[in-house]
Design a protein around this motif. Structure first.
Motif, mmCIF file in Angstrom:
data_model
loop_
_atom_site.group_PDB
_atom_site.id
_atom_site.type_symbol
_atom_site.label_atom_id
_atom_site.label_comp_id
_atom_site.label_asym_id
_atom_site.label_seq_id
_atom_site.Cartn_x
_atom_site.Cartn_y
_atom_site.Cartn_z
ATOM 1 N N ALA A 291 60.084 -129.287 32.290
ATOM 2 C CA ALA A 291 58.757 -128.700 32.071
ATOM 3 C C ALA A 291 58.810 -127.176 32.135
ATOM 4 C CB ALA A 291 57.779 -129.237 33.116
ATOM 5 N N ASN A 292 59.667 -126.646 33.018
ATOM 6 C CA ASN A 292 59.764 -125.184 33.147
ATOM 7 C C ASN A 292 60.329 -124.539 31.880
ATOM 8 O OD1 ASN A 292 62.268 -126.356 33.635
ATOM 9 N ND2 ASN A 292 62.876 -124.870 35.181
ATOM 10 N N GLU A 293 61.265 -125.210 31.238
ATOM 11 C CA GLU A 293 61.834 -124.671 29.996
ATOM 12 C C GLU A 293 60.773 -124.624 28.895
ATOM 13 O OE1 GLU A 293 64.763 -126.486 26.724
ATOM 14 O OE2 GLU A 293 65.752 -126.175 28.660
ATOM 15 N N MET A 294 60.001 -125.699 28.786
ATOM 16 C CA MET A 294 58.925 -125.720 27.794
ATOM 17 C C MET A 294 57.895 -124.630 28.081
ATOM 18 S SD MET A 294 56.209 -128.751 26.760
ATOM 19 C CE MET A 294 57.344 -129.770 25.830
ATOM 20 N N ALA A 295 57.554 -124.466 29.355
ATOM 21 C CA ALA A 295 56.580 -123.434 29.736
ATOM 22 C C ALA A 295 57.082 -122.052 29.363
ATOM 23 C CB ALA A 295 56.293 -123.511 31.234
ATOM 24 N N GLY A 296 58.362 -121.815 29.557
ATOM 25 C CA GLY A 296 58.933 -120.513 29.236
ATOM 26 C C GLY A 296 59.007 -120.252 27.741
ATOM 27 N N ARG A 297 59.395 -121.245 26.984
ATOM 28 C CA ARG A 297 59.569 -121.079 25.543
ATOM 29 C C ARG A 297 58.251 -120.956 24.783
ATOM 30 N NH1 ARG A 297 62.973 -125.460 22.727
ATOM 31 N NH2 ARG A 297 62.407 -124.101 20.972
ATOM 32 N N PHE A 298 57.238 -121.696 25.236
ATOM 33 C CA PHE A 298 56.015 -121.776 24.442
ATOM 34 C C PHE A 298 54.784 -121.131 25.081
ATOM 35 C CE2 PHE A 298 58.691 -125.064 22.688
ATOM 36 C CZ PHE A 298 58.417 -125.023 21.337
ATOM 37 N N PHE A 299 54.802 -120.979 26.421
ATOM 38 C CA PHE A 299 53.569 -120.566 27.088
ATOM 39 C C PHE A 299 53.736 -119.375 28.030
ATOM 40 C CE2 PHE A 299 53.175 -125.204 26.272
ATOM 41 C CZ PHE A 299 52.180 -125.128 25.296
ATOM 42 N N ASN A 300 54.762 -118.565 27.815
ATOM 43 C CA ASN A 300 54.955 -117.334 28.597
ATOM 44 C C ASN A 300 55.002 -117.614 30.098
ATOM 45 O OD1 ASN A 300 54.560 -115.732 26.157
ATOM 46 N ND2 ASN A 300 52.401 -116.267 26.376
ATOM 47 N N GLY A 301 55.542 -118.756 30.467
ATOM 48 C CA GLY A 301 55.498 -119.143 31.878
ATOM 49 C C GLY A 301 56.840 -119.582 32.423
ATOM 50 N N GLY A 302 56.795 -120.478 33.372
ATOM 51 C CA GLY A 302 57.996 -120.977 34.034
ATOM 52 C C GLY A 302 57.600 -121.789 35.245
ATOM 53 N N GLY A 303 58.556 -121.964 36.147
ATOM 54 C CA GLY A 303 58.283 -122.740 37.353
ATOM 55 C C GLY A 303 59.439 -123.639 37.705
ATOM 56 N N HIS A 304 59.122 -124.799 38.248
ATOM 57 C CA HIS A 304 60.132 -125.789 38.616
ATOM 58 C C HIS A 304 60.365 -126.749 37.450
ATOM 59 C CE1 HIS A 304 59.791 -124.334 42.702
ATOM 60 N NE2 HIS A 304 58.490 -124.550 42.665
ATOM 61 N N GLY A 310 51.890 -121.779 32.608
ATOM 62 C CA GLY A 310 51.947 -120.611 31.748
ATOM 63 C C GLY A 310 50.563 -120.216 31.300
ATOM 64 N N LYS A 311 50.519 -119.296 30.369
ATOM 65 C CA LYS A 311 49.239 -118.780 29.883
ATOM 66 C C LYS A 311 49.421 -118.220 28.487
ATOM 67 C CE LYS A 311 45.973 -115.061 30.901
ATOM 68 N NZ LYS A 311 45.706 -113.906 31.790
ATOM 69 N N VAL A 312 48.445 -118.480 27.609
ATOM 70 C CA VAL A 312 48.461 -117.917 26.267
ATOM 71 C C VAL A 312 47.091 -117.343 25.954
ATOM 72 C CG1 VAL A 312 50.299 -119.378 25.342
ATOM 73 C CG2 VAL A 312 47.937 -120.197 25.289
ATOM 74 N N GLU A 313 47.069 -116.289 25.167
ATOM 75 C CA GLU A 313 45.809 -115.652 24.781
ATOM 76 C C GLU A 313 45.423 -116.126 23.386
ATOM 77 O OE1 GLU A 313 46.206 -111.464 25.306
ATOM 78 O OE2 GLU A 313 46.564 -111.618 27.469
ATOM 79 N N THR A 314 45.024 -117.384 23.316
ATOM 80 C CA THR A 314 44.601 -118.016 22.066
ATOM 81 C C THR A 314 43.325 -118.798 22.338
ATOM 82 O OG1 THR A 314 45.780 -120.094 22.471
ATOM 83 C CG2 THR A 314 47.043 -118.321 21.441
ATOM 84 N N SER A 315 42.849 -119.495 21.339
ATOM 85 C CA SER A 315 41.748 -120.432 21.553
ATOM 86 C C SER A 315 42.306 -121.691 22.208
ATOM 87 C CB SER A 315 41.076 -120.794 20.232
ATOM 88 O OG SER A 315 41.952 -121.593 19.442
#
Length: 341
Positions: A291-304, A310-315
Motif C-alpha cells: 500500500a505504501n508503494e501505491m501511495a508514493g507512486r500515485f498519491f504523493n504519500g507513503g507509510g507502512h 497520501g493527498k492529491v489536489e484534484t476533484s
C-alpha cells in the motif's frame, strides 16, 4: 539505538523541551507525545507539547491533554518562540519534517538538540539523536524502550503507561495486525504492570461514539461503499457535503477504511475524503501488498506496507479515477495476495 549516553547527557539537567508530532495526530502520535511529556516532567524538565492540528476528542482523556498547544495562525508566534527557546526538541511518530506542516521549518531552523523517535520509512536527516525502527509496531513501543534504555523504568506511572498503551493498541489494530510481535505483548504486559487499565483505554478509544458518527457510519456503509470484487478492492469516496450532512468531526472517519478491508476477498481498501485543500487518501492492505508503494507512486504519500496515505489536489472523482488506474497496474499483486489467504 544510537549513543544513549549522548541523550542521557542532554537530559541530565532541567531543560526547556518542546515535543511535536504529525498532522492530525492519532493515538500513537498523541500517546507518545503525552507519554514522553509526562515522563520528562517527572525528570524535572519544562515541557510543551505542540501539535500541528487538532485531533479526535476520543484522545482527550490522556493526562496532559489540557496543556497541549494546537498550532493555528493565531498561535504561530507563540509556537515559533517556544521552538526558538527550546533546549531540546523531541519529534515523534513522523520521519520527515513536511509531516508537521509549518512547524517543520521551525524545527529545522531551531538551535535546540533534536530527537526523533519513529517507525516510518525513509527518515529525513534532521535529528541529533534518532531512535528509528520500522520493525516496531508503534512509536509508543519505541518510547517505552527509550525510557528503559535511559534507566528510568521506575518513573513510569499509570498515566505514562496508559498513554503509551493507547498508541500500541491502535497501531496494532487492537493487536490484530501482523505487526503484533512478541515484543509488543511483552511491552504491553509491562505497561499493565505499571498501572495501565487496558479495559478503560479501549472503551475511551473505541466506545465513545456520538449519535452523529454512528449515523454517518451507517450512511457510509450503506450508500458510499464501492466494492470491486473482481479487482479485490473496496473503497469509500466521501465529499465535503456528505461529511457536513452528518456533522462530521475530526476522528469520525477513523477506522472506516478497515470496514472495507474486512470484506472477505478484499486485498486493498481505500478511503477518499474531500477537504478544502485537496483529497486525502488512506490505504489499507493485507499480506505483502505494498500500500505504501501505491501511495508514493500515485498519491504523493507513503507509510507502512499495509497502512499508508497520501493527498492529491484534484476533484474527488479524479482521485477515484487515479485510484482505478493504479488498481490496473497492481492487478496481479492484488490477486496474488488474495490467493494466499
Amino acid at each position: 539505538m544510537e549513543d544513549i549516553d549522548l541523550l542521557k547527557t542532554q537530559l541530565n539537567n532541567p531543560s526547556k523541551i518542546v515535543i511535536t508530532t504529525h498532522h492530525k495526530p492519532d493515538a500513537d502520535a498523541l500517546g507518545s507525545s503525552l507519554g514522553m511529556a509526562n515522563y520528562l516532567i517527572k525528570k524535572g524538565h519544562r515541557v510543551q507539547v505542540i501539535t500541528p492540528s487538532e485531533y479526535p476528542a476520543f484522545l482527550h482523556w490522556m493526562k496532559g491533554n489540557d496543556d497541549v498547544l494546537i498550532y493555528s495562525d493565531e498561535a504561530h508566534a507563540k509556537c515559533e518562540e517556544l521552538m526558538e527557546k527550546a533546549d531540546i526538541i523531541m519529534t515523534l511518530d513522523f520521519s520527515v519534517l513536511s509531516r508537521i506542516n509549518v512547524l517543520g521549518e521551525m524545527v529545522r531552523s531551531a538551535k535546540g538538540f533534536k530527537i526523533n523517535v519513529d517507525h516510518h520509512l525513509d527518515p529525513e536527516d534532521f535529528a541529533d539523536f534518532r531512535l528509528w525502527n520500522t520493525g516496531a509496531a508503534a512509536t509508543c513501543e519505541l518510547c517505552y524502550e527509550l525510557i528503559i534504555a535511559l534507566g528510568d523504568e521506575n518513573l513510569i506511572d499509570k498515566d505514562i503507561a496508559e498513554c503509551l498503551y493507547a498508541g500500541i493498541l491502535t497501531d496494532t489494530g487492537g493487536f490484530r495486525h501482523p505487526n503484533t510481535t512478541q515484543n509488543v505483548h511483552e511491552v504491553v504486559s509491562k505497561l499493565i504492570a505499571h498501572g495501565a487499565d487496558n479495559s478503560r483505554i479501549s472503551k475511551n478509544i473505541y466506545d465513545k461514539n456520538s449519535v452523529d458518527r454512528l449515523r454517518f457510519l451507517g450512511y457510509a456503509l450503506n450508500q458510499n461503499l464501492e466494492v470491486l470484487m473482481d479487482k479485490r478492492v473496496a473503497f469509500f469516496a466521501l465529499s465535503q457535503e456528505e461529511l457536513r450532512q452528518y456533522n462530521s468531526k475530526t476522528g469520525d472517519t477513523e477506522g472506516l477504511v478497515n470496514y472495507a478491508l474486512s470484506i472477505e476477498g478484499i486485498t486493498l481498501a481505500a478511503l477518499f475524503k474531500e477537504a478544502d485543500d485537496g483529497i486525502k487518501i488512506s490505504l489499507r492492505s493485507i499480506g505483502e501488498f505494498p500500500a505504501n508503494e501505491m501511495a508514493g507512486r500515485f498519491f504523493n504519500g507513503g507509510g507502512h506496507r499495509n497502512a499508508a496515505g497520501g493527498k492529491v489536489e484534484t476533484s474527488l472523482a479524479e482521485a477515484v479515477d487515479l485510484f482505478k488506474t493504479a488498481i490496473e497496474e497492481y492487478k496481479e499483486g492484488l490477486q496474488e495476495e488474495y490467493k494466499k489467504v
